[in-house]
Structures are given as C-alpha cells and as structure tokens.
Design an enzyme around this catalytic site. Structure first.
Site, PDB file in Angstrom:
ATOM      1  N   ASP A 207     -16.719 -10.415  -0.968  1.00 49.85           N
ATOM      2  CA  ASP A 207     -16.074  -9.239  -0.568  1.00 49.85           C
ATOM      3  C   ASP A 207     -16.809  -7.927  -0.895  1.00 49.85           C
ATOM      4  O   ASP A 207     -16.418  -7.219  -2.065  1.00 49.85           O
ATOM      5  CB  ASP A 207     -14.351  -9.343  -0.660  1.00 49.85           C
ATOM      6  CG  ASP A 207     -13.882  -7.894   0.040  1.00 49.85           C
ATOM      7  OD1 ASP A 207     -14.517  -7.263   0.611  1.00 49.85           O
ATOM      8  OD2 ASP A 207     -12.589  -7.952   0.113  1.00 49.85           O
ATOM      9  N   HIS A 212     -13.798  -1.176  -3.252  1.00 52.81           N
ATOM     10  CA  HIS A 212     -13.781  -1.659  -4.625  1.00 52.81           C
ATOM     11  C   HIS A 212     -14.798  -1.327  -5.570  1.00 52.81           C
ATOM     12  O   HIS A 212     -14.930  -1.708  -6.831  1.00 52.81           O
ATOM     13  CB  HIS A 212     -13.849  -3.370  -4.504  1.00 52.81           C
ATOM     14  CG  HIS A 212     -12.618  -3.677  -3.514  1.00 52.81           C
ATOM     15  ND1 HIS A 212     -11.322  -3.365  -3.700  1.00 52.81           N
ATOM     16  CD2 HIS A 212     -12.790  -4.248  -2.319  1.00 52.81           C
ATOM     17  CE1 HIS A 212     -10.482  -3.816  -2.621  1.00 52.81           C
ATOM     18  NE2 HIS A 212     -11.491  -4.321  -1.777  1.00 52.81           N
ATOM     19  N   ILE A 227     -10.544   0.685  -6.203  1.00 48.18           N
ATOM     20  CA  ILE A 227      -9.383  -0.449  -6.583  1.00 48.18           C
ATOM     21  C   ILE A 227      -9.956  -1.722  -6.557  1.00 48.18           C
ATOM     22  O   ILE A 227     -10.684  -2.150  -6.012  1.00 48.18           O
ATOM     23  CB  ILE A 227      -8.199  -0.012  -5.671  1.00 48.18           C
ATOM     24  CG1 ILE A 227      -8.547  -0.391  -4.187  1.00 48.18           C
ATOM     25  CG2 ILE A 227      -7.826   1.350  -5.722  1.00 48.18           C
ATOM     26  CD1 ILE A 227      -7.528  -0.445  -3.048  1.00 48.18           C
ATOM     27  N   GLY A 230      -7.293  -7.229  -3.376  1.00 45.84           N
ATOM     28  CA  GLY A 230      -5.892  -7.879  -3.346  1.00 45.84           C
ATOM     29  C   GLY A 230      -5.941  -9.292  -3.886  1.00 45.84           C
ATOM     30  O   GLY A 230      -5.129  -9.973  -4.504  1.00 45.84           O
TER      31      GLY A 230
HETATM   32  C1  LIG Z   1      -9.797 -11.776   7.498  1.00 49.13           C
HETATM   33  C2  LIG Z   1      -9.574 -11.251   5.945  1.00 49.13           C
HETATM   34  C3  LIG Z   1      -9.452  -9.827   5.906  1.00 49.13           C
HETATM   35  C4  LIG Z   1      -9.049  -9.432   4.604  1.00 49.13           C
HETATM   36  C5  LIG Z   1     -10.080  -7.899   4.362  1.00 49.13           C
HETATM   37  C6  LIG Z   1      -9.337  -7.474   2.789  1.00 49.13           C
HETATM   38  C7  LIG Z   1     -10.518  -6.600   2.283  1.00 49.13           C
HETATM   39  C8  LIG Z   1     -10.220  -5.995   1.047  1.00 49.13           C
HETATM   40  O1  LIG Z   1     -11.380  -5.484   0.738  1.00 49.13           O
HETATM   41  C9  LIG Z   1      -9.235  -4.836   1.147  1.00 49.13           C
HETATM   42  C10 LIG Z   1      -8.345  -5.022  -0.123  1.00 49.13           C
HETATM   43  O2  LIG Z   1      -8.642  -5.817  -0.926  1.00 49.13           O
HETATM   44  S1  LIG Z   1      -7.434  -3.588  -0.295  1.00 49.13           S
HETATM   45  C11 LIG Z   1      -6.607  -3.919  -1.893  1.00 49.13           C
HETATM   46  C12 LIG Z   1      -5.168  -4.746  -1.800  1.00 49.13           C
HETATM   47  N1  LIG Z   1      -4.336  -4.150  -1.106  1.00 49.13           N
HETATM   48  C13 LIG Z   1      -3.571  -3.028  -1.577  1.00 49.13           C
HETATM   49  O3  LIG Z   1      -3.791  -2.417  -2.570  1.00 49.13           O
HETATM   50  C14 LIG Z   1      -2.372  -2.386  -0.610  1.00 49.13           C
HETATM   51  C15 LIG Z   1      -1.451  -2.331  -1.609  1.00 49.13           C
HETATM   52  N2  LIG Z   1      -0.066  -2.047  -0.766  1.00 49.13           N
HETATM   53  C16 LIG Z   1       0.076  -0.536  -0.210  1.00 49.13           C
HETATM   54  O4  LIG Z   1      -0.573   0.251  -0.684  1.00 49.13           O
HETATM   55  C17 LIG Z   1       1.332  -0.470   0.505  1.00 49.13           C
HETATM   56  O5  LIG Z   1       2.232  -1.524   0.595  1.00 49.13           O
HETATM   57  C18 LIG Z   1       1.020  -0.205   2.072  1.00 49.13           C
HETATM   58  C19 LIG Z   1      -0.032   0.997   2.315  1.00 49.13           C
HETATM   59  C20 LIG Z   1       0.175  -1.511   2.548  1.00 49.13           C
HETATM   60  C21 LIG Z   1       2.314  -0.148   2.897  1.00 49.13           C
HETATM   61  O6  LIG Z   1       2.850   0.609   2.344  1.00 49.13           O
HETATM   62  P1  LIG Z   1       3.616   2.018   3.376  1.00 49.13           P
HETATM   63  O7  LIG Z   1       2.990   2.709   4.123  1.00 49.13           O
HETATM   64  O8  LIG Z   1       4.558   2.590   2.347  1.00 49.13           O
HETATM   65  O9  LIG Z   1       4.609   0.789   4.288  1.00 49.13           O
HETATM   66  P2  LIG Z   1       6.117   0.921   4.616  1.00 49.13           P
HETATM   67  O10 LIG Z   1       6.464   2.440   5.146  1.00 49.13           O
HETATM   68  O11 LIG Z   1       7.001   0.358   3.222  1.00 49.13           O
HETATM   69  O12 LIG Z   1       6.061  -0.276   5.568  1.00 49.13           O
HETATM   70  C22 LIG Z   1       5.988  -0.009   6.964  1.00 49.13           C
HETATM   71  C23 LIG Z   1       5.836  -1.303   7.882  1.00 49.13           C
HETATM   72  O13 LIG Z   1       4.799  -2.141   7.342  1.00 49.13           O
HETATM   73  C24 LIG Z   1       5.220  -3.125   6.581  1.00 49.13           C
HETATM   74  N3  LIG Z   1       4.445  -3.559   5.471  1.00 49.13           N
HETATM   75  C25 LIG Z   1       4.587  -2.659   4.423  1.00 49.13           C
HETATM   76  N4  LIG Z   1       3.738  -3.195   3.222  1.00 49.13           N
HETATM   77  C26 LIG Z   1       3.129  -4.119   3.748  1.00 49.13           C
HETATM   78  C27 LIG Z   1       2.112  -4.945   3.474  1.00 49.13           C
HETATM   79  N5  LIG Z   1       1.677  -5.155   2.054  1.00 49.13           N
HETATM   80  N6  LIG Z   1       1.801  -6.242   4.294  1.00 49.13           N
HETATM   81  C28 LIG Z   1       2.275  -6.340   5.342  1.00 49.13           C
HETATM   82  N7  LIG Z   1       3.424  -5.512   6.021  1.00 49.13           N
HETATM   83  C29 LIG Z   1       3.773  -4.406   5.366  1.00 49.13           C
HETATM   84  C30 LIG Z   1       6.916  -3.313   6.416  1.00 49.13           C
HETATM   85  O14 LIG Z   1       7.394  -4.172   6.523  1.00 49.13           O
HETATM   86  C31 LIG Z   1       7.335  -2.014   7.522  1.00 49.13           C
HETATM   87  O15 LIG Z   1       7.279  -2.846   8.669  1.00 49.13           O
HETATM   88  P3  LIG Z   1       9.077  -2.608   9.223  1.00 49.13           P
HETATM   89  O16 LIG Z   1       9.165  -1.250   9.470  1.00 49.13           O
HETATM   90  O17 LIG Z   1       8.877  -3.532  10.566  1.00 49.13           O
HETATM   91  O18 LIG Z   1       9.833  -3.153   7.933  1.00 49.13           O
END
Ligand SMILES: CCCCCCC[C@@H](O)CC(=O)SCCNC(=O)CCNC(=O)[C@H](O)C(C)(C)COP(=O)(O)OP(=O)(O)OC[C@H]1O[C@@H](n2cnc3c(N)ncnc32)[C@H](O)[C@@H]1OP(=O)(O)O
Length: 308
Positions: A207, A212, A227, A230
């Site tokens: 990745d 990152h 960062i 994940g």
């Molecule tokens: C095929 C392979 C592909 C893989 C590619 C990967 C590539 C990698 O290089 C990328 C990475 O590793 S990135 C690093 C790891 N991830 C992170 O650090 C993200 C951490 N999470 C966040 O920042 C927030 O939760 C965030 C921003 C995600 C959400 O927070 P908010 O904006 O505050 O959202 P919120 O208002 O709480 O919710 C909105 C709606 O979205 C749903 N939701 C929230 N968090 C979720 C999550 N983590 N995953 C899935 N759905 C999520 C909520 O349920 C909500 O929906 P609803 O209104 O229907 O309840």
C-alpha cells in the site's frame, strides 16, 4: 487544488471488475509480519518468531490471518479508479475491513481474486464504497479468504436526494462491524508501541498511498503528518488477540471485523482491550498518548484455547 467529485451509481454498480492474479512468497509474509509489529518487542518471542523465521526453512513460516487483507489492494491494480466515480484521492480513508478466513494461508501461493462492489452509500459528506474480494488458491482452486474493504471518500457524497440518500448493499447486516463495547472490565489488555517508521515499513507490503509517507500530501489530506495504514493498526490488534486469547495459534481465527474510528500517528502506543463473549472477541484499540479509541471490532474464533 481541489478536485471535483461525482458519482453515477448505475454506472458504478454495473462495472465488471477484471479477475486478477497475485503471487506472494515467504519473504512477503515475513515483511508483512514485521510491518504489523511481530517480534517488535522481543525478537525471540516464541509466539511470533514463527511469522518471520522457521528453523526448518522459510516454507514452514506461519501466515498471520490479516495478511489476506492485502489481497483487497492487490486485486485493484488501478486503486479505486472506477467508472462513474470521481473524487479527490487525498481525501480517501479506509473505513472498515471484514475478513473471512476460509483456510489458513500457505507460506507462498498464487492467488486469483474475484472482485465485486458489495456496497455503495451516499452519506452526504462522503461516499462509502464496499469492495469485496474473493481469493482462491490458483493451484487447488480452493477459496482461501473473503475480504470486504470499506472506503470512505470524504467530500464525494451528496449525489442523491438527501431525503432518500442512495444506499445499496448485497450482504447480511450482521456482517457489519457496528457494535458496543461491554461495560465490564476487559478480559485482556495488550500494549504495543508502533515505531515512528512503522508506516514506511508497512507500505512495503503493497500500500504505497502517499498519505502514509509524504508530509505535504498528509497536510493536504488534513493531518499534521503522515498517518498509519488502517490495515497496519488492524494487524497490531489481531496479533494482540492471537497472543492473549488464542495463546499464539493464528489458525483459531474464523473472521475479523474492524472499523477505523480515528487516524493513528506512527510512533503512538496502541492499547488493545479485549472482551471474550463465547467464541466472539470484541476489541477496541486506543492510541494511548491521546487516550482516543482508534479501532473497534470483533473477531470470531473456531474454538477456545484449552489453557484459557
Ligand atoms: C479495496 C481496498 C481499498 C483500501 C484502501 C485503503 C487505503 C489506505 O492507504 C488508506 C488508509 O489506510 S487511511 C487510515 C485508516 N483510516 C482512518 O484513519 C480513518 C479513521 N476514521 C475517521 O477518521 C472517521 O471515522 C471518518 C472520517 C471515517 C468518519 O468520521 P465522520 O466524518 O465524523 O463520520 P460520522 O459523522 O461519524 O458518520 C457519517 C456516516 O458514515 C458512517 N461512518 C462513520 N465512520 C465510518 C467508518 N470508519 N467506516 C464506515 N462508515 C463510517 C457513519 O455510520 C455515518 O453513517 P450514518 O449516518 O448512516 O450512521
């Protein structure tokens, strides 16, 4: 420069993903294990040395069950570049990962991946894509694993009527990872330090997202510095569960689910709290320095360790 976004759900859902082939060797298995912190505290840890070294030869090394999550990425040679979807790649975050382990992974193999879109949701502020990858061992034709990766595309939502936001998924709701942490004291707690170079090591498993590694890219994505992946955090958590609950046996893991709640900075200490409920382990990972939960999920086991 801001990148405009758009989503055409009909076009996206009708897309046929090409089958892909991916070959890994014992070297990839060992590099992955080191990337998720195996032997990071103790190079002769008897629970973990087997992921990086075997006295009878590398063909006997064990594969962590989270290794199969790499197949999600390897199955998409163009990343999330799909017809009907434009978005700012700097704003992509990994939201969730679900892994079904059908067979313990061999120490080397050629894998055939069949990919499909399992979910698409308009969350207004974001688009959520769920990409399913079924991975078969080419030689035997056996199904080894199924991964469902959820990507959270910030700023790309709002393509449907807000009073009836578009939502599609093709799998049972009980496979989603939303869950509550029990109020009781955890069954086990495991603390592990990530290195400040952790993401630079982990990226060698395939990745290469600059989020990152590249300070400027990370700033444009909204973070003070690069960062952690994940899936690296997930690897640390499942390793902790194998150590504390499976007594070092990775083959006890049946399936894994995790939601990434918050980013992790390389160098932070990860504290994994585990609650055992029958054959289900509910877990939460906290970044100790900020006292914030960063990952929440569950692991299903085939059986319990006799020494528990
Ligand atoms: C095929 C392979 C592909 C893989 C590619 C990967 C590539 C990698 O290089 C990328 C990475 O590793 S990135 C690093 C790891 N991830 C992170 O650090 C993200 C951490 N999470 C966040 O920042 C927030 O939760 C965030 C921003 C995600 C959400 O927070 P908010 O904006 O505050 O959202 P919120 O208002 O709480 O919710 C909105 C709606 O979205 C749903 N939701 C929230 N968090 C979720 C999550 N983590 N995953 C899935 N759905 C999520 C909520 O349920 C909500 O929906 P609803 O209104 O229907 O309840």
């Amino acid at each position: 420069m801001a990148v405009s976004s758009s989503c055409n759900p009909q076009l996206l859902l009708s897309h046929k993903f090409p089958e892909t082939t991916y070959t890994y060797t014992e070297r990839d298995v060992a590099v992955y294990a080191l990337g998720v912190g195996a032997c990071g505290r103790n190079a002769v840890d008897t629970d973990e040395l087997k992921y990086a070294y075997h006295e009878n030869g590398q063909q006997f090394i064990k594969v962590l069950p989270t290794f199969s999550a790499l197949f999600s990425l390897e199955s998409l040679p163009d990343g999330v570049d799909l017809p009907g979807l434009t978005f700012d790649p700097r704003l992509l975050l990994h939201g969730q990962q679900y892994i079904e382990v059908h067979k313990p992974l061999p120490s080397k193999a050629t894998i055939q991946n069949k990919v499909s879109l399992a979910g698409l949701h308009d969350k207004g502020k974001a688009v959520i894509l769920e990409i399913e990858t079924r991975s078969y061992e080419k030689e035997s034709g056996e199904l080894l694993s199924m991964n469902r990766a959820t990507v959270f595309l910030r700023g790309a939502g709002g393509f449907s009527d807000p009073s009836q936001p578009f939502t599609y998924s093709n799998y049972p709701a009980n496979q989603a990872s939303a869950m509550k942490i029990p109020e009781s004291v955890p069954f086990a707690v495991f603390e592990d330090c990530t290195q400040s170079s952790q993401a630079l090591l982990y990226r060698l498993s395939g990745d290469y997202n600059p989020l990152h590694s590249d300070p400027m890219f990370a700033k444009l994505a909204g973070f003070s510095r690069p960062i952690l992946h994940g899936l690296c955090t997930l690897g640390f958590a499942v390793r902790a569960i194998i150590k504390c609950i499976c007594k070092g046996d990775p083959d006890m893991i049946k399936n894994i689910s995790g939601r990434f709640l918050l980013h992790v900075y390389p160098g932070e200490t990860l504290v994994t709290e585990m609650w055992l409920k029958g054959l289900r382990v509910i877990y939460q990972v906290k970044a100790k320095e900020r006292n914030r939960a960063v990952l929440l999920g569950y692991v299903h086991l085939h059986r319990l360790a006799s020494s528990l």
